[in-house]
Design a protein around this motif. Structure first.
Motif, PDB file in Angstrom:
ATOM      1  N   TYR A  66       7.721  11.637  -9.848  1.00 17.75           N
ATOM      2  CA  TYR A  66       8.277  12.886 -10.363  1.00 17.75           C
ATOM      3  C   TYR A  66       7.374  13.478 -11.442  1.00 17.75           C
ATOM      4  O   TYR A  66       7.175  14.685 -11.496  1.00 17.75           O
ATOM      5  N   ASP A  67       6.825  12.640 -12.314  1.00 15.01           N
ATOM      6  CA  ASP A  67       5.946  13.144 -13.368  1.00 15.01           C
ATOM      7  C   ASP A  67       4.712  13.825 -12.776  1.00 15.01           C
ATOM      8  O   ASP A  67       4.310  14.901 -13.219  1.00 15.01           O
ATOM      9  N   LEU A  68       4.125  13.194 -11.768  1.00 15.69           N
ATOM     10  CA  LEU A  68       2.930  13.767 -11.139  1.00 15.69           C
ATOM     11  C   LEU A  68       3.257  15.070 -10.408  1.00 15.69           C
ATOM     12  O   LEU A  68       2.542  16.059 -10.549  1.00 15.69           O
ATOM     13  N   VAL A  69       4.339  15.080  -9.654  1.00 16.36           N
ATOM     14  CA  VAL A  69       4.732  16.285  -8.922  1.00 16.36           C
ATOM     15  C   VAL A  69       5.050  17.413  -9.904  1.00 16.36           C
ATOM     16  O   VAL A  69       4.638  18.562  -9.705  1.00 16.36           O
ATOM     17  N   ALA A  70       5.747  17.095 -10.988  1.00 14.28           N
ATOM     18  CA  ALA A  70       6.065  18.108 -12.000  1.00 14.28           C
ATOM     19  C   ALA A  70       4.789  18.653 -12.630  1.00 14.28           C
ATOM     20  O   ALA A  70       4.640  19.865 -12.803  1.00 14.28           O
ATOM     21  N   SER A  71       3.864  17.780 -12.947  1.00 19.71           N
ATOM     22  CA  SER A  71       2.600  18.199 -13.556  1.00 19.71           C
ATOM     23  C   SER A  71       1.811  19.112 -12.613  1.00 19.71           C
ATOM     24  O   SER A  71       1.280  20.145 -13.024  1.00 19.71           O
ATOM     25  N   ARG A  72       1.744  18.741 -11.352  1.00 20.03           N
ATOM     26  CA  ARG A  72       1.045  19.570 -10.360  1.00 20.03           C
ATOM     27  C   ARG A  72       1.733  20.921 -10.200  1.00 20.03           C
ATOM     28  O   ARG A  72       1.076  21.954 -10.077  1.00 20.03           O
ATOM     29  N   SER A  73       3.068  20.920 -10.174  1.00 22.01           N
ATOM     30  CA  SER A  73       3.821  22.168 -10.042  1.00 22.01           C
ATOM     31  C   SER A  73       3.571  23.085 -11.232  1.00 22.01           C
ATOM     32  O   SER A  73       3.380  24.297 -11.064  1.00 22.01           O
ATOM     33  N   GLU A  74       3.556  22.512 -12.438  1.00 19.57           N
ATOM     34  CA  GLU A  74       3.275  23.309 -13.633  1.00 19.57           C
ATOM     35  C   GLU A  74       1.882  23.919 -13.564  1.00 19.57           C
ATOM     36  O   GLU A  74       1.685  25.087 -13.930  1.00 19.57           O
ATOM     37  N   ALA A  75       0.911  23.162 -13.102  1.00 21.47           N
ATOM     38  CA  ALA A  75      -0.457  23.668 -12.996  1.00 21.47           C
ATOM     39  C   ALA A  75      -0.535  24.819 -11.994  1.00 21.47           C
ATOM     40  O   ALA A  75      -1.213  25.825 -12.246  1.00 21.47           O
ATOM     41  N   ILE A  76       0.151  24.692 -10.871  1.00 20.02           N
ATOM     42  CA  ILE A  76       0.158  25.754  -9.858  1.00 20.02           C
ATOM     43  C   ILE A  76       0.781  27.021 -10.431  1.00 20.02           C
ATOM     44  O   ILE A  76       0.251  28.125 -10.279  1.00 20.02           O
ATOM     45  N   ARG A 121       0.840  -1.207   0.000  1.00 19.15           N
ATOM     46  CA  ARG A 121       0.000   0.000   0.000  1.00 19.15           C
ATOM     47  C   ARG A 121       0.869   1.249   0.000  1.00 19.15           C
ATOM     48  O   ARG A 121       0.567   2.239  -0.680  1.00 19.15           O
ATOM     49  N   ALA A 122       1.958   1.213   0.758  1.00 16.00           N
ATOM     50  CA  ALA A 122       2.866   2.360   0.811  1.00 16.00           C
ATOM     51  C   ALA A 122       3.483   2.607  -0.558  1.00 16.00           C
ATOM     52  O   ALA A 122       3.530   3.747  -1.040  1.00 16.00           O
ATOM     53  N   ARG A 123       3.939   1.546  -1.212  1.00 20.45           N
ATOM     54  CA  ARG A 123       4.548   1.693  -2.542  1.00 20.45           C
ATOM     55  C   ARG A 123       3.533   2.244  -3.533  1.00 20.45           C
ATOM     56  O   ARG A 123       3.831   3.150  -4.309  1.00 20.45           O
ATOM     57  N   SER A 124       2.338   1.717  -3.501  1.00 23.38           N
ATOM     58  CA  SER A 124       1.288   2.181  -4.400  1.00 23.38           C
ATOM     59  C   SER A 124       0.991   3.663  -4.173  1.00 23.38           C
ATOM     60  O   SER A 124       0.832   4.429  -5.127  1.00 23.38           O
ATOM     61  N   SER A 125       0.942   4.071  -2.924  1.00 25.08           N
ATOM     62  CA  SER A 125       0.683   5.474  -2.600  1.00 25.08           C
ATOM     63  C   SER A 125       1.802   6.379  -3.111  1.00 25.08           C
ATOM     64  O   SER A 125       1.544   7.461  -3.646  1.00 25.08           O
ATOM     65  N   VAL A 126       3.055   5.931  -2.961  1.00 26.11           N
ATOM     66  CA  VAL A 126       4.178   6.715  -3.473  1.00 26.11           C
ATOM     67  C   VAL A 126       4.043   6.870  -4.989  1.00 26.11           C
ATOM     68  O   VAL A 126       4.151   7.971  -5.528  1.00 26.11           O
ATOM     69  N   LEU A 127       3.799   5.766  -5.683  1.00 26.25           N
ATOM     70  CA  LEU A 127       3.717   5.805  -7.140  1.00 26.25           C
ATOM     71  C   LEU A 127       2.535   6.642  -7.632  1.00 26.25           C
ATOM     72  O   LEU A 127       2.641   7.355  -8.630  1.00 26.25           O
ATOM     73  N   ASN A 128       1.407   6.565  -6.916  1.00 25.24           N
ATOM     74  CA  ASN A 128       0.203   7.275  -7.346  1.00 25.24           C
ATOM     75  C   ASN A 128       0.166   8.742  -6.930  1.00 25.24           C
ATOM     76  O   ASN A 128      -0.595   9.521  -7.501  1.00 25.24           O
ATOM     77  N   ASN A 129       0.958   9.118  -5.932  1.00 26.74           N
ATOM     78  CA  ASN A 129       0.873  10.480  -5.411  1.00 26.74           C
ATOM     79  C   ASN A 129       2.164  11.276  -5.464  1.00 26.74           C
ATOM     80  O   ASN A 129       2.124  12.505  -5.380  1.00 26.74           O
ATOM     81  N   LEU A 130       3.293  10.599  -5.564  1.00 32.39           N
ATOM     82  CA  LEU A 130       4.563  11.312  -5.425  1.00 32.39           C
ATOM     83  C   LEU A 130       5.555  11.052  -6.551  1.00 32.39           C
ATOM     84  O   LEU A 130       6.730  11.369  -6.408  1.00 32.39           O
TER      85      LEU A 130
END
Length: 144
Positions: free
Chosen positions: A119-129, A108-117
């Protein structure tokens, strides 16, 4: 002094033979060390390395300080009551006695890291902000 503070209670409980100090290693070697662990415990402040351990599908136990609670809510870690050795001991005993629960928590921890943290997701969120900030200040919509 810090090492002695860690070892003394374990020596008193006659479990110090289960403790292994590992010298500092490079980032590229961390994954291998995390994968050797049944459980990763951060008894004080937890750094980003607890997220790296979670990414390796290791169950992680941290204090219930605000960062720990936030990470627990995201499914990354399990918290124990800060300073409560009995609570930490109980959580460790439960995980070490139940391999299925330990593996499930790690997955569950690994899945949460992959789904929420990731680099692609963090970069995408940062670009949106940043895009929203530019649009708010300049009235211009920026495409990402």
């Amino acid at each position: 002094d810090y090492a002695r503070e860690i070892v003394e209670p374990l020596s008193r409980e006659a479990v110090d033979d289960r403790l292994r100090f590992v010298p500092l290693v490079g980032v590229s070697e961390l994954m291998g060390l995390f994968n050797l662990a049944d459980v990763c415990v951060y008894p004080g402040e937890s750094s980003l390395s607890c997220l790296e351990a979670a990414a390796c599908a290791r169950p992680v136990i941290v204090t219930d300080l605000p960062a720990g609670k936030s990470r627990a809510t995201a499914g990354l870690v399990q918290c124990y009551r800060t300073g409560n050795v009995s609570d930490l001991r109980q959580r460790l005993q439960q995980l070490l006695a139940d391999g299925e629960a330990r593996e499930s928590l790690g997955e569950r921890a690994r899945s949460s890291v992959l789904n929420n943290l990731s680099y692609d997701l963090v970069a995408s969120r940062s670009e949106a902000i940043m895009s929203d900030a530019v649009a708010a200040v300049h009235g211009v919509q920026v495409s990402t």
